[in-house]
Motif scaffolding. Structure first.
Motif, short mmCIF file in Angstrom:
data_model
loop_
_atom_site.label_atom_id
_atom_site.label_comp_id
_atom_site.label_asym_id
_atom_site.label_seq_id
_atom_site.Cartn_x
_atom_site.Cartn_y
_atom_site.Cartn_z
N UNK A 193 0.81 -1.21 0.00
CA UNK A 193 0.00 0.00 0.00
C UNK A 193 0.85 1.27 0.00
N UNK A 194 2.16 1.09 0.17
CA UNK A 194 3.07 2.23 0.16
C UNK A 194 3.63 2.42 -1.26
N UNK A 195 4.25 3.54 -1.48
CA UNK A 195 4.90 3.85 -2.77
C UNK A 195 3.91 3.88 -3.92
N UNK A 196 2.65 4.20 -3.62
CA UNK A 196 1.63 4.37 -4.65
C UNK A 196 1.24 5.85 -4.69
N UNK A 197 1.23 6.41 -5.89
CA UNK A 197 0.84 7.80 -6.08
C UNK A 197 -0.36 7.88 -7.01
N UNK A 198 -1.09 8.97 -6.88
CA UNK A 198 -2.24 9.22 -7.75
C UNK A 198 -1.86 10.31 -8.74
N UNK A 199 -1.94 9.99 -10.02
CA UNK A 199 -1.57 10.91 -11.09
C UNK A 199 -2.81 11.38 -11.83
N UNK A 200 -2.88 12.66 -12.07
CA UNK A 200 -3.95 13.21 -12.89
C UNK A 200 -3.40 13.35 -14.31
N UNK A 201 -3.87 12.49 -15.22
CA UNK A 201 -3.34 12.43 -16.57
C UNK A 201 -4.40 12.88 -17.57
N UNK A 202 -4.05 13.86 -18.36
CA UNK A 202 -4.94 14.36 -19.42
C UNK A 202 -5.12 13.27 -20.47
N UNK A 203 -6.36 13.02 -20.85
CA UNK A 203 -6.65 11.97 -21.82
C UNK A 203 -5.95 12.23 -23.16
N UNK A 204 -5.70 13.51 -23.50
CA UNK A 204 -5.08 13.86 -24.78
C UNK A 204 -3.56 13.84 -24.75
N UNK A 205 -2.97 13.41 -23.64
CA UNK A 205 -1.52 13.33 -23.54
C UNK A 205 -0.99 12.26 -24.51
N UNK A 206 0.07 12.56 -25.28
CA UNK A 206 0.64 11.56 -26.18
C UNK A 206 1.00 10.27 -25.44
N UNK A 207 0.60 9.13 -26.03
CA UNK A 207 0.89 7.83 -25.42
C UNK A 207 -0.28 7.23 -24.68
N UNK A 208 -1.36 8.01 -24.49
CA UNK A 208 -2.56 7.50 -23.82
C UNK A 208 -3.54 7.00 -24.88
N UNK A 209 -3.98 5.76 -24.76
CA UNK A 209 -4.94 5.20 -25.70
C UNK A 209 -6.06 4.49 -24.96
N UNK A 210 -7.25 4.55 -25.53
CA UNK A 210 -8.45 3.97 -24.90
C UNK A 210 -9.10 3.00 -25.88
N UNK A 211 -9.42 1.80 -25.39
CA UNK A 211 -10.09 0.78 -26.22
C UNK A 211 -11.23 0.16 -25.44
N UNK A 212 -12.40 0.10 -26.08
CA UNK A 212 -13.55 -0.49 -25.40
C UNK A 212 -13.40 -1.99 -25.30
N UNK A 213 -13.73 -2.54 -24.13
CA UNK A 213 -13.69 -3.98 -23.95
C UNK A 213 -14.93 -4.60 -24.55
N UNK A 214 -14.75 -5.68 -25.29
CA UNK A 214 -15.88 -6.31 -25.98
C UNK A 214 -16.74 -7.08 -25.00
N UNK A 215 -17.99 -7.29 -25.40
CA UNK A 215 -18.92 -8.04 -24.56
C UNK A 215 -20.19 -7.27 -24.31
N UNK A 216 -21.33 -7.93 -24.48
CA UNK A 216 -22.62 -7.28 -24.35
C UNK A 216 -22.84 -6.71 -22.96
N UNK A 217 -22.32 -7.39 -21.94
CA UNK A 217 -22.56 -6.98 -20.56
C UNK A 217 -21.37 -6.23 -19.96
#
Length: 379
Positions: A181-205
């Motif tokens: 539980x130590x050495x974990x940080x919370x980063x606020x990352x802009x979705x438009x930052x180079x290198x960030x990609x989003x893919x929808x997971x398949x499946x009806x549910x």
């Protein structure tokens, strides 16, 4: 102070406003269309939610919000759950806002929270990974490099509302420690930052769950919410506090399905009588009532404890386990009552079934919370 689960006049007005909004802005056909989109929302609906103050319902007034109680937030989300209205309302206005409130520095709160309340920033928590767990030991996404030149690499799975998000709150390792539980940080990352990609997971549910990849994403110390290596505790606190509001959303879903079933069993005639007069049908309706009521009372007890400053951990785990199971089972029983008719994607019950399934594991499935609850029982 005695436990009082009756709603205040303000909460009754909030419930009425939420129900009116659903009837006016998101009738059945609109919800059906929204459920089939990746964002679950439209700009018009999002803007109207912001105008009504719902996106800042728990955000303090000093940061542009309404500063309502957690119970009031639960009442609002119970109303939205009757739709069920999809969209990033919970991810951003409740969970995201609580994380920033708990972890962020004062300058970060002043910068981020007003934009969350206005709808200009939409937050989504990127926590779970391929080794699916809501515990800190499963976090492997890491940041490497010096404070001025840090690089974020890794993959987050089952990120709710990722397509609608403008910013991700990413739980990442920024150091080494024997305590997971130590050495974990919370980063606020802009979705438009180079290198960030989003893919929808398949499946009806699968709902609006996505894979978010970070491929050599450049971040700096200013992107860290609060203190470096101290992100897990405020994150866990925010998840715990937000969970009963998600439970209230499921309570609303249970109520809508139960009302739907009661109307159907009164009007469906078989053998010259309403099917609601048959013993087996009555048994299923009674079970639906029991499930829905258990979810409601557990949820509002947890919210009441949070608002009154009591130790709410045990009640929160219980509410999350009960409400997730209740929503799942109420929908299943509903399908047994409606039979083949309800399996159409155009039937309102199918809206709730899809929602009950994809939210079943979010913020921890019932087994996860029962395991947590066991520690309190044994103590």
């Amino acid at each position: 102070m005695r436990l009082d689960l009756s709603h205040s006049e303000f909460d009754e007005m909030l419930m009425s406003a939420g129900m009116d909004f659903l009837r006016r802005e998101t009738p059945k056909l609109v919800i059906q269309e929204l459920l089939d989109t990746d964002t679950g929302c439209t700009e018009t609906i999002w803007e109207k939610a912001a105008e009504m103050g719902w996106l800042g319902i728990i955000i303090p007034e000093q940061y542009g919000g309404m500063e309502s109680s957690m119970e009031s937030a639960g009442v609002l989300f119970e109303a939205l759950g009757t739709g069920p209205l999809p969209g990033p309302h919970f991810s951003s206005a409740i969970l995201g806002a609580l994380i920033v409130l708990g972890a962020g520095k004062e300058t970060q709160k002043k910068k981020i929270l007003p934009k969350v309340a206005s709808g200009d920033i939409t937050l989504s928590l990127a926590l779970t990974e391929p080794d699916y767990s809501w515990e800190p030991n499963a976090i492997e996404v890491a940041v490497e490099g010096k404070a001025s030149e840090m690089i974020l690499n890794g993959t987050k799975l089952h990120v709710l509302d990722a397509e609608a998000a403008t910013h991700f709150i990413v739980a990442a390792r920024t150091g080494k420690s024997k305590d997971s539980s130590k050495a974990i940080s919370l980063l606020l990352v802009d979705r438009d930052t180079p290198g960030v990609s989003v893919r929808k997971l398949s499946g009806f549910l699968s709902g609006r769950a996505f894979e978010v990849k970070f491929d050599h994403v450049s971040v700096s110390s200013t992107d860290i919410l609060g203190k470096k290596n101290a992100g897990w505790q405020p994150l866990n606190d925010a998840v715990m506090k937000a969970s009963p509001v998600l439970c209230a959303y499921k309570v609303g879903g249970c109520k809508a399905v139960l009302d739907m079933a009661l109307d159907y069993t009164r009007g469906r005639i078989q053998f010259s009588r309403p099917i609601g007069r048959f013993q087996r049908v009555q048994d299923m309706l009674i079970e639906m009532v029991n499930q829905a009521d258990a979810a409601r009372w557990m949820t509002y007890e947890a919210l009441w404890k949070i608002d009154t400053g009591r130790d709410a951990a045990e009640s929160i785990h219980l509410a999350k386990a009960v409400s997730s199971e209740a929503y799942f089972q109420v929908c299943t029983l509903g399908h047994q009552l409606f039979s083949g008719l309800s399996y159409s994607m155009e039937h309102p019950l199918s809206f709730h079934t899809r929602t009950s399934r994809h939210l079943y594991n979010f913020l921890g499935d019932p087994a996860h919370h029962r395991k947590k609850l066991l520690k309190y029982v044994l103590a």
